[in-house]
Design a protein around this motif. Structure first.
Motif, PDB file in Angstrom:
ATOM      1  N   VAL A 101       0.850  -1.195   0.000  1.00 57.92           N
ATOM      2  CA  VAL A 101       0.000   0.000   0.000  1.00 57.92           C
ATOM      3  C   VAL A 101       0.882   1.239   0.000  1.00 57.92           C
ATOM      4  N   LEU A 102       0.433   2.265  -0.703  1.00 53.49           N
ATOM      5  CA  LEU A 102       1.191   3.516  -0.795  1.00 53.49           C
ATOM      6  C   LEU A 102       0.547   4.649  -0.013  1.00 53.49           C
ATOM      7  N   ASN A 103      -0.742   4.491   0.296  1.00 53.29           N
ATOM      8  CA  ASN A 103      -1.453   5.577   0.969  1.00 53.29           C
ATOM      9  C   ASN A 103      -2.635   5.022   1.760  1.00 53.29           C
ATOM     10  N   GLU A 104      -3.362   5.930   2.417  1.00 52.62           N
ATOM     11  CA  GLU A 104      -4.475   5.530   3.274  1.00 52.62           C
ATOM     12  C   GLU A 104      -5.589   4.845   2.480  1.00 52.62           C
ATOM     13  N   LYS A 105      -5.824   5.309   1.269  1.00 47.85           N
ATOM     14  CA  LYS A 105      -6.869   4.685   0.454  1.00 47.85           C
ATOM     15  C   LYS A 105      -6.513   3.237   0.134  1.00 47.85           C
ATOM     16  N   TYR A 149       0.290  -5.854   5.630  1.00 46.74           N
ATOM     17  CA  TYR A 149       0.376  -4.610   4.874  1.00 46.74           C
ATOM     18  C   TYR A 149       1.836  -4.165   4.793  1.00 46.74           C
ATOM     19  N   CYS A 150       2.348  -4.104   3.570  1.00 47.61           N
ATOM     20  CA  CYS A 150       3.725  -3.681   3.334  1.00 47.61           C
ATOM     21  C   CYS A 150       3.710  -2.256   2.804  1.00 47.61           C
ATOM     22  N   MET A 151       4.587  -1.441   3.337  1.00 46.50           N
ATOM     23  CA  MET A 151       4.644  -0.034   2.944  1.00 46.50           C
ATOM     24  C   MET A 151       6.059   0.462   3.188  1.00 46.50           C
ATOM     25  N   GLY A 152       6.476   1.491   2.476  1.00 44.04           N
ATOM     26  CA  GLY A 152       7.849   1.926   2.687  1.00 44.04           C
ATOM     27  C   GLY A 152       8.166   3.257   2.051  1.00 44.04           C
ATOM     28  N   VAL A 153       9.406   3.685   2.280  1.00 44.45           N
ATOM     29  CA  VAL A 153       9.906   4.933   1.710  1.00 44.45           C
ATOM     30  C   VAL A 153      11.252   4.654   1.052  1.00 44.45           C
ATOM     31  N   SER A 154      11.631   5.520   0.148  1.00 37.59           N
ATOM     32  CA  SER A 154      12.918   5.373  -0.522  1.00 37.59           C
ATOM     33  C   SER A 154      13.963   6.255   0.140  1.00 37.59           C
ATOM     34  N   ALA A 155      15.167   5.701   0.289  1.00 39.08           N
ATOM     35  CA  ALA A 155      16.283   6.490   0.812  1.00 39.08           C
ATOM     36  C   ALA A 155      16.827   7.441  -0.246  1.00 39.08           C
ATOM     37  N   SER A 156      16.370   7.281  -1.478  1.00 41.32           N
ATOM     38  CA  SER A 156      16.772   8.155  -2.583  1.00 41.32           C
ATOM     39  C   SER A 156      15.692   9.197  -2.830  1.00 41.32           C
ATOM     40  N   LEU A 215       7.991   9.465   4.629  1.00 42.11           N
ATOM     41  CA  LEU A 215       8.247   8.798   5.906  1.00 42.11           C
ATOM     42  C   LEU A 215       7.191   9.177   6.945  1.00 42.11           C
ATOM     43  N   THR A 216       6.854  10.450   7.004  1.00 38.14           N
ATOM     44  CA  THR A 216       5.814  10.895   7.942  1.00 38.14           C
ATOM     45  C   THR A 216       4.499  10.177   7.663  1.00 38.14           C
ATOM     46  N   ARG A 217       4.170  10.063   6.398  1.00 37.97           N
ATOM     47  CA  ARG A 217       2.913   9.420   6.011  1.00 37.97           C
ATOM     48  C   ARG A 217       2.929   7.924   6.320  1.00 37.97           C
ATOM     49  N   ILE A 218       4.041   7.254   5.997  1.00 37.97           N
ATOM     50  CA  ILE A 218       4.127   5.807   6.183  1.00 37.97           C
ATOM     51  C   ILE A 218       4.088   5.440   7.665  1.00 37.97           C
ATOM     52  N   ILE A 219       4.784   6.193   8.500  1.00 39.58           N
ATOM     53  CA  ILE A 219       4.766   5.901   9.941  1.00 39.58           C
ATOM     54  C   ILE A 219       3.354   6.071  10.495  1.00 39.58           C
ATOM     55  N   GLU A 258      -2.637  -0.354  15.348  1.00 34.22           N
ATOM     56  CA  GLU A 258      -3.730  -0.105  16.294  1.00 34.22           C
ATOM     57  C   GLU A 258      -4.946  -0.970  15.973  1.00 34.22           C
ATOM     58  N   SER A 259      -5.060  -1.364  14.697  1.00 39.35           N
ATOM     59  CA  SER A 259      -6.156  -2.241  14.268  1.00 39.35           C
ATOM     60  C   SER A 259      -5.744  -3.712  14.300  1.00 39.35           C
ATOM     61  N   SER A 260      -4.589  -3.987  14.943  1.00 38.98           N
ATOM     62  CA  SER A 260      -4.061  -5.357  15.097  1.00 38.98           C
ATOM     63  C   SER A 260      -3.748  -6.019  13.758  1.00 38.98           C
ATOM     64  N   LEU A 261      -3.320  -5.214  12.786  1.00 40.08           N
ATOM     65  CA  LEU A 261      -2.935  -5.744  11.483  1.00 40.08           C
ATOM     66  C   LEU A 261      -1.420  -5.931  11.431  1.00 40.08           C
ATOM     67  N   ALA A 262      -0.983  -6.955  10.717  1.00 41.46           N
ATOM     68  CA  ALA A 262       0.450  -7.192  10.537  1.00 41.46           C
ATOM     69  C   ALA A 262       1.009  -6.159   9.565  1.00 41.46           C
ATOM     70  N   VAL A 263       2.153  -5.577   9.929  1.00 43.06           N
ATOM     71  CA  VAL A 263       2.744  -4.497   9.134  1.00 43.06           C
ATOM     72  C   VAL A 263       4.225  -4.767   8.914  1.00 43.06           C
ATOM     73  N   GLN A 264       4.677  -4.510   7.697  1.00 40.37           N
ATOM     74  CA  GLN A 264       6.109  -4.489   7.409  1.00 40.37           C
ATOM     75  C   GLN A 264       6.431  -3.188   6.689  1.00 40.37           C
ATOM     76  N   VAL A 265       7.404  -2.455   7.217  1.00 34.81           N
ATOM     77  CA  VAL A 265       7.842  -1.229   6.557  1.00 34.81           C
ATOM     78  C   VAL A 265       9.184  -1.489   5.882  1.00 34.81           C
ATOM     79  N   SER A 266       9.502  -0.680   4.892  1.00 39.16           N
ATOM     80  CA  SER A 266      10.743  -0.920   4.156  1.00 39.16           C
ATOM     81  C   SER A 266      11.493   0.371   3.900  1.00 39.16           C
ATOM     82  N   VAL A 267      12.777   0.194   3.584  1.00 43.98           N
ATOM     83  CA  VAL A 267      13.596   1.280   3.049  1.00 43.98           C
ATOM     84  C   VAL A 267      13.990   0.846   1.642  1.00 43.98           C
ATOM     85  N   GLN A 268      13.432   1.508   0.646  1.00 42.28           N
ATOM     86  CA  GLN A 268      13.754   1.208  -0.746  1.00 42.28           C
ATOM     87  C   GLN A 268      15.045   1.928  -1.146  1.00 42.28           C
TER      88      GLN A 268
END
Length: 299
Positions: free
Chosen positions: A80-84, A97-104, A120-124, A132-142
Protein backbone atom coordinates in the motif's frame (compact mmCIF):
# COMPACT_ATOMS: atom_id res chain seq x y z
CA UNK A 1 19.41 -21.43 12.74
CA UNK A 2 15.99 -19.76 12.94
CA UNK A 3 13.42 -20.67 10.32
CA UNK A 4 13.97 -18.96 6.97
CA UNK A 5 10.73 -17.25 5.92
CA UNK A 6 9.95 -16.79 2.23
CA UNK A 7 7.79 -13.87 1.13
CA UNK A 8 6.85 -14.56 -2.50
CA UNK A 9 6.47 -11.25 -4.36
CA UNK A 10 6.12 -12.50 -7.93
CA UNK A 11 2.42 -11.66 -8.14
CA UNK A 12 3.20 -8.02 -7.34
CA UNK A 13 6.82 -7.09 -8.01
CA UNK A 14 7.16 -9.83 -10.60
CA UNK A 15 4.20 -8.71 -12.69
CA UNK A 16 4.12 -4.94 -12.21
CA UNK A 17 6.57 -4.08 -15.05
CA UNK A 18 4.89 -6.44 -17.54
CA UNK A 19 2.94 -4.72 -20.31
CA UNK A 20 0.91 -7.79 -21.26
CA UNK A 21 -1.92 -7.99 -18.73
CA UNK A 22 -2.32 -11.36 -17.03
CA UNK A 23 -6.03 -12.34 -16.83
CA UNK A 24 -7.60 -12.63 -13.38
CA UNK A 25 -8.21 -16.38 -13.76
CA UNK A 26 -4.55 -16.97 -14.61
CA UNK A 27 -3.35 -14.92 -11.64
CA UNK A 28 -5.59 -16.94 -9.33
CA UNK A 29 -4.21 -20.18 -10.77
CA UNK A 30 -0.62 -19.02 -10.14
CA UNK A 31 -1.52 -17.97 -6.59
CA UNK A 32 -3.08 -21.37 -5.93
CA UNK A 33 0.14 -23.08 -7.05
CA UNK A 34 2.19 -20.93 -4.67
CA UNK A 35 -0.18 -21.66 -1.79
CA UNK A 36 -0.05 -25.38 -2.54
CA UNK A 37 3.76 -25.15 -2.60
CA UNK A 38 3.59 -24.03 1.06
CA UNK A 39 5.22 -20.63 0.64
CA UNK A 40 4.98 -18.65 3.91
CA UNK A 41 3.76 -15.30 2.57
CA UNK A 42 2.43 -14.36 -0.87
CA UNK A 43 2.19 -10.74 -1.92
CA UNK A 44 -0.99 -10.79 -3.98
CA UNK A 45 -0.57 -7.30 -5.41
CA UNK A 46 -0.55 -3.60 -4.66
CA UNK A 47 -3.48 -1.27 -4.08
CA UNK A 48 -2.49 1.45 -6.52
CA UNK A 49 -4.33 3.35 -9.23
CA UNK A 50 -4.75 1.07 -12.27
CA UNK A 51 -3.67 3.86 -14.61
CA UNK A 52 -0.30 4.02 -12.86
CA UNK A 53 0.25 0.24 -12.70
CA UNK A 54 -2.33 -1.48 -14.96
CA UNK A 55 -1.21 -4.98 -14.00
CA UNK A 56 -2.48 -4.39 -10.44
CA UNK A 57 -6.06 -3.56 -11.45
CA UNK A 58 -7.31 -7.00 -10.33
CA UNK A 59 -5.69 -7.00 -6.87
CA UNK A 60 -9.02 -6.48 -5.06
CA UNK A 61 -10.63 -9.31 -7.04
CA UNK A 62 -7.85 -11.79 -6.19
CA UNK A 63 -8.17 -11.01 -2.48
CA UNK A 64 -11.95 -11.42 -2.68
CA UNK A 65 -11.48 -14.85 -4.26
CA UNK A 66 -9.28 -15.99 -1.39
CA UNK A 67 -11.56 -14.48 1.26
CA UNK A 68 -13.85 -17.43 0.58
CA UNK A 69 -10.95 -19.90 0.27
CA UNK A 70 -8.61 -18.62 2.96
CA UNK A 71 -5.35 -20.60 2.96
CA UNK A 72 -4.55 -22.13 6.36
CA UNK A 73 -0.78 -21.81 6.38
CA UNK A 74 -0.11 -18.91 4.02
CA UNK A 75 -0.24 -15.19 4.80
CA UNK A 76 -1.59 -13.03 1.98
CA UNK A 77 0.15 -9.65 1.90
CA UNK A 78 -0.28 -6.46 -0.09
CA UNK A 79 1.66 -3.30 -0.87
CA UNK A 80 0.00 0.00 0.00
CA UNK A 81 1.19 3.52 -0.80
CA UNK A 82 -1.45 5.58 0.97
CA UNK A 83 -4.47 5.53 3.27
CA UNK A 84 -6.87 4.69 0.45
CA UNK A 85 -4.79 1.63 -0.38
CA UNK A 86 -5.01 0.52 3.25
CA UNK A 87 -8.78 0.94 3.21
CA UNK A 88 -9.01 -1.22 0.09
CA UNK A 89 -6.83 -3.88 1.69
CA UNK A 90 -8.91 -3.96 4.85
CA UNK A 91 -12.11 -4.20 2.81
CA UNK A 92 -10.94 -7.41 1.10
CA UNK A 93 -9.24 -9.03 4.09
CA UNK A 94 -5.51 -8.67 3.39
CA UNK A 95 -3.47 -10.32 6.16
CA UNK A 96 -0.33 -8.17 6.00
CA UNK A 97 0.38 -4.61 4.87
CA UNK A 98 3.72 -3.68 3.33
CA UNK A 99 4.64 -0.03 2.94
CA UNK A 100 7.85 1.93 2.69
CA UNK A 101 9.91 4.93 1.71
CA UNK A 102 12.92 5.37 -0.52
CA UNK A 103 16.28 6.49 0.81
CA UNK A 104 16.77 8.15 -2.58
CA UNK A 105 15.08 11.53 -3.02
CA UNK A 106 14.96 11.07 -6.80
CA UNK A 107 13.41 7.60 -6.60
CA UNK A 108 10.98 8.76 -3.90
CA UNK A 109 9.67 11.59 -6.07
CA UNK A 110 9.34 9.35 -9.13
CA UNK A 111 7.63 6.58 -7.15
CA UNK A 112 5.36 8.58 -4.81
CA UNK A 113 5.57 12.23 -5.84
CA UNK A 114 6.88 13.03 -2.34
CA UNK A 115 10.23 13.71 -0.72
CA UNK A 116 11.66 11.01 1.54
CA UNK A 117 10.72 12.97 4.68
CA UNK A 118 7.17 13.58 3.46
CA UNK A 119 6.74 9.91 2.58
CA UNK A 120 8.25 8.80 5.91
CA UNK A 121 5.81 10.89 7.94
CA UNK A 122 2.91 9.42 6.01
CA UNK A 123 4.13 5.81 6.18
CA UNK A 124 4.77 5.90 9.94
CA UNK A 125 1.27 7.31 10.48
CA UNK A 126 -0.22 4.56 8.31
CA UNK A 127 1.79 1.84 10.05
CA UNK A 128 0.66 3.02 13.48
CA UNK A 129 -2.95 3.04 12.31
CA UNK A 130 -2.62 -0.52 11.01
CA UNK A 131 -0.98 -1.74 14.22
CA UNK A 132 -3.73 -0.10 16.29
CA UNK A 133 -6.16 -2.24 14.27
CA UNK A 134 -4.06 -5.36 15.10
CA UNK A 135 -2.93 -5.74 11.48
CA UNK A 136 0.45 -7.19 10.54
CA UNK A 137 2.74 -4.50 9.13
CA UNK A 138 6.11 -4.49 7.41
CA UNK A 139 7.84 -1.23 6.56
CA UNK A 140 10.74 -0.92 4.16
CA UNK A 141 13.60 1.28 3.05
CA UNK A 142 13.75 1.21 -0.75
CA UNK A 143 16.99 1.97 -2.63
CA UNK A 144 18.73 1.11 0.64
CA UNK A 145 21.91 -0.14 -1.03
CA UNK A 146 22.15 2.35 -3.88
CA UNK A 147 20.08 4.19 -6.47
CA UNK A 148 20.03 4.00 -10.25
CA UNK A 149 19.66 7.78 -10.40
CA UNK A 150 21.79 8.97 -7.47
CA UNK A 151 24.35 6.19 -7.18
CA UNK A 152 25.63 5.57 -3.64
CA UNK A 153 23.21 6.17 -0.79
CA UNK A 154 24.88 7.18 2.50
CA UNK A 155 24.46 4.45 5.10
CA UNK A 156 23.51 7.05 7.71
CA UNK A 157 20.51 8.08 5.64
CA UNK A 158 19.24 4.49 5.75
CA UNK A 159 19.97 4.14 9.47
CA UNK A 160 18.15 7.41 10.17
CA UNK A 161 14.98 6.10 8.50
CA UNK A 162 15.22 2.82 10.41
CA UNK A 163 15.75 4.69 13.68
CA UNK A 164 12.50 6.57 13.08
CA UNK A 165 10.69 3.30 12.37
CA UNK A 166 12.03 1.75 15.57
CA UNK A 167 11.14 4.82 17.63
CA UNK A 168 7.59 4.49 16.30
CA UNK A 169 7.44 0.94 17.64
CA UNK A 170 7.66 -0.76 14.24
CA UNK A 171 9.72 -3.94 14.49
CA UNK A 172 9.33 -5.63 11.09
CA UNK A 173 11.60 -3.84 8.62
CA UNK A 174 12.77 -4.67 5.11
CA UNK A 175 15.75 -3.31 3.20
CA UNK A 176 15.08 -3.30 -0.54
CA UNK A 177 17.84 -3.29 -3.12
CA UNK A 178 15.61 -1.57 -5.67
CA UNK A 179 18.37 -0.85 -8.19
CA UNK A 180 20.32 -4.07 -7.59
CA UNK A 181 23.46 -2.25 -6.41
CA UNK A 182 24.04 -4.30 -3.23
CA UNK A 183 27.15 -6.42 -2.73
CA UNK A 184 27.81 -8.97 0.05
CA UNK A 185 30.20 -6.97 2.25
CA UNK A 186 27.79 -4.03 2.23
CA UNK A 187 24.89 -6.33 3.10
CA UNK A 188 26.79 -7.80 6.06
CA UNK A 189 27.79 -4.37 7.37
CA UNK A 190 24.35 -2.80 7.12
CA UNK A 191 22.30 -5.64 8.57
CA UNK A 192 24.81 -6.16 11.39
CA UNK A 193 24.55 -2.47 12.29
CA UNK A 194 20.74 -2.57 12.28
CA UNK A 195 20.73 -5.65 14.53
CA UNK A 196 22.78 -3.64 17.03
CA UNK A 197 20.28 -0.78 16.85
CA UNK A 198 17.56 -3.17 18.09
CA UNK A 199 18.27 -6.89 18.64
CA UNK A 200 14.52 -7.63 18.51
CA UNK A 201 13.98 -6.20 15.03
CA UNK A 202 12.67 -8.68 12.44
CA UNK A 203 14.65 -8.04 9.28
CA UNK A 204 13.67 -8.81 5.70
CA UNK A 205 15.73 -8.33 2.57
CA UNK A 206 14.63 -7.85 -1.01
CA UNK A 207 17.38 -8.19 -3.61
CA UNK A 208 17.21 -7.53 -7.33
CA UNK A 209 19.62 -9.46 -9.50
CA UNK A 210 20.69 -6.57 -11.75
CA UNK A 211 24.41 -7.41 -11.56
CA UNK A 212 24.11 -11.11 -10.75
CA UNK A 213 24.84 -10.76 -7.02
CA UNK A 214 21.38 -11.59 -5.69
CA UNK A 215 22.13 -15.05 -4.26
CA UNK A 216 25.51 -13.93 -2.90
CA UNK A 217 23.73 -11.09 -1.11
CA UNK A 218 21.17 -13.50 0.34
CA UNK A 219 23.99 -15.68 1.70
CA UNK A 220 25.59 -12.62 3.32
CA UNK A 221 22.23 -11.60 4.82
CA UNK A 222 21.70 -15.06 6.32
CA UNK A 223 25.16 -14.90 7.89
CA UNK A 224 24.21 -11.51 9.38
CA UNK A 225 21.11 -13.01 11.02
CA UNK A 226 18.39 -12.07 8.53
CA UNK A 227 15.55 -14.61 8.46
CA UNK A 228 12.97 -13.19 6.03
CA UNK A 229 13.50 -13.00 2.27
CA UNK A 230 11.42 -11.60 -0.57
CA UNK A 231 11.82 -13.49 -3.85
CA UNK A 232 9.81 -14.01 -7.04
CA UNK A 233 9.00 -17.09 -9.11
CA UNK A 234 11.15 -17.30 -12.23
CA UNK A 235 13.19 -14.31 -11.04
CA UNK A 236 10.56 -11.96 -12.44
CA UNK A 237 10.10 -8.33 -11.57
CA UNK A 238 11.62 -4.90 -11.27
CA UNK A 239 10.53 -1.48 -10.12
CA UNK A 240 9.07 0.52 -13.05
CA UNK A 241 10.19 3.74 -11.35
CA UNK A 242 13.91 2.99 -11.18
CA UNK A 243 16.50 3.45 -13.93
CA UNK A 244 17.07 -0.26 -14.71
CA UNK A 245 14.20 -2.59 -13.76
CA UNK A 246 15.89 -5.97 -13.28
CA UNK A 247 14.32 -9.11 -11.85
CA UNK A 248 14.28 -10.44 -8.31
CA UNK A 249 16.14 -13.43 -6.96
CA UNK A 250 14.18 -16.47 -8.12
CA UNK A 251 12.13 -18.21 -5.41
CA UNK A 252 12.83 -21.68 -6.77
CA UNK A 253 16.58 -20.91 -6.98
CA UNK A 254 16.56 -19.82 -3.34
CA UNK A 255 14.55 -22.84 -2.21
CA UNK A 256 16.92 -25.14 -4.11
CA UNK A 257 19.83 -23.59 -2.19
CA UNK A 258 18.01 -23.99 1.14
CA UNK A 259 17.03 -27.59 0.49
CA UNK A 260 20.63 -28.50 -0.34
CA UNK A 261 21.26 -27.65 3.32
CA UNK A 262 18.22 -29.66 4.50
CA UNK A 263 16.32 -26.45 5.19
CA UNK A 264 12.70 -25.78 4.19
CA UNK A 265 12.06 -29.29 2.89
CA UNK A 266 8.39 -28.53 3.59
CA UNK A 267 8.25 -26.32 0.48
CA UNK A 268 7.33 -28.11 -2.75
CA UNK A 269 9.95 -26.86 -5.19
CA UNK A 270 8.30 -28.67 -8.10
CA UNK A 271 5.17 -26.54 -7.72
CA UNK A 272 7.32 -23.41 -7.71
CA UNK A 273 8.92 -24.65 -10.92
CA UNK A 274 5.47 -25.26 -12.43
CA UNK A 275 4.49 -21.67 -11.61
CA UNK A 276 7.63 -20.28 -13.24
CA UNK A 277 7.06 -22.46 -16.31
CA UNK A 278 3.45 -21.25 -16.60
CA UNK A 279 4.64 -17.64 -16.43
CA UNK A 280 7.34 -18.30 -19.02
CA UNK A 281 4.79 -19.87 -21.36
CA UNK A 282 2.34 -17.01 -20.85
CA UNK A 283 4.89 -14.30 -21.63
CA UNK A 284 6.45 -16.42 -24.41
CA UNK A 285 10.02 -15.91 -23.25
CA UNK A 286 12.57 -17.46 -20.90
CA UNK A 287 12.64 -15.96 -17.42
CA UNK A 288 15.81 -15.08 -15.54
CA UNK A 289 15.65 -17.91 -12.98
CA UNK A 290 17.83 -20.99 -13.38
CA UNK A 291 16.29 -23.93 -11.54
CA UNK A 292 12.93 -23.88 -13.33
CA UNK A 293 14.71 -24.61 -16.63
CA UNK A 294 15.96 -27.97 -15.31
CA UNK A 295 13.51 -30.89 -15.46
CA UNK A 296 14.47 -32.52 -12.15
CA UNK A 297 16.65 -30.22 -10.02
CA UNK A 298 16.50 -32.48 -6.97
CA UNK A 299 18.24 -35.43 -8.64
Amino acid sequence: MKKIVIHEVGMRDGLQPEKEIVPLETKIKWCEKLIEANVDIIQIGSFVHPVKVPQMATTDDIFRHFQEKKPKNTILSCLVLNEKGMERGMAVGADMYCMGVSASETHSKKNTGMTTDEALTRIISMAKLAMESSLAVQVSVQSAFGCGFEGKIPYERVYSIIDKYLNAGIKQISLADTAGHAYPEQVTEMFSKIKKMDPDVVLTCHFHNTYGLGMANIYAAIQAGVTNFETAFGGMGGCPFTKVAAGNVSTEDFVYYLQKQNLRDDININLLIETANMASEFFKRPLSGYVYKINNPTS
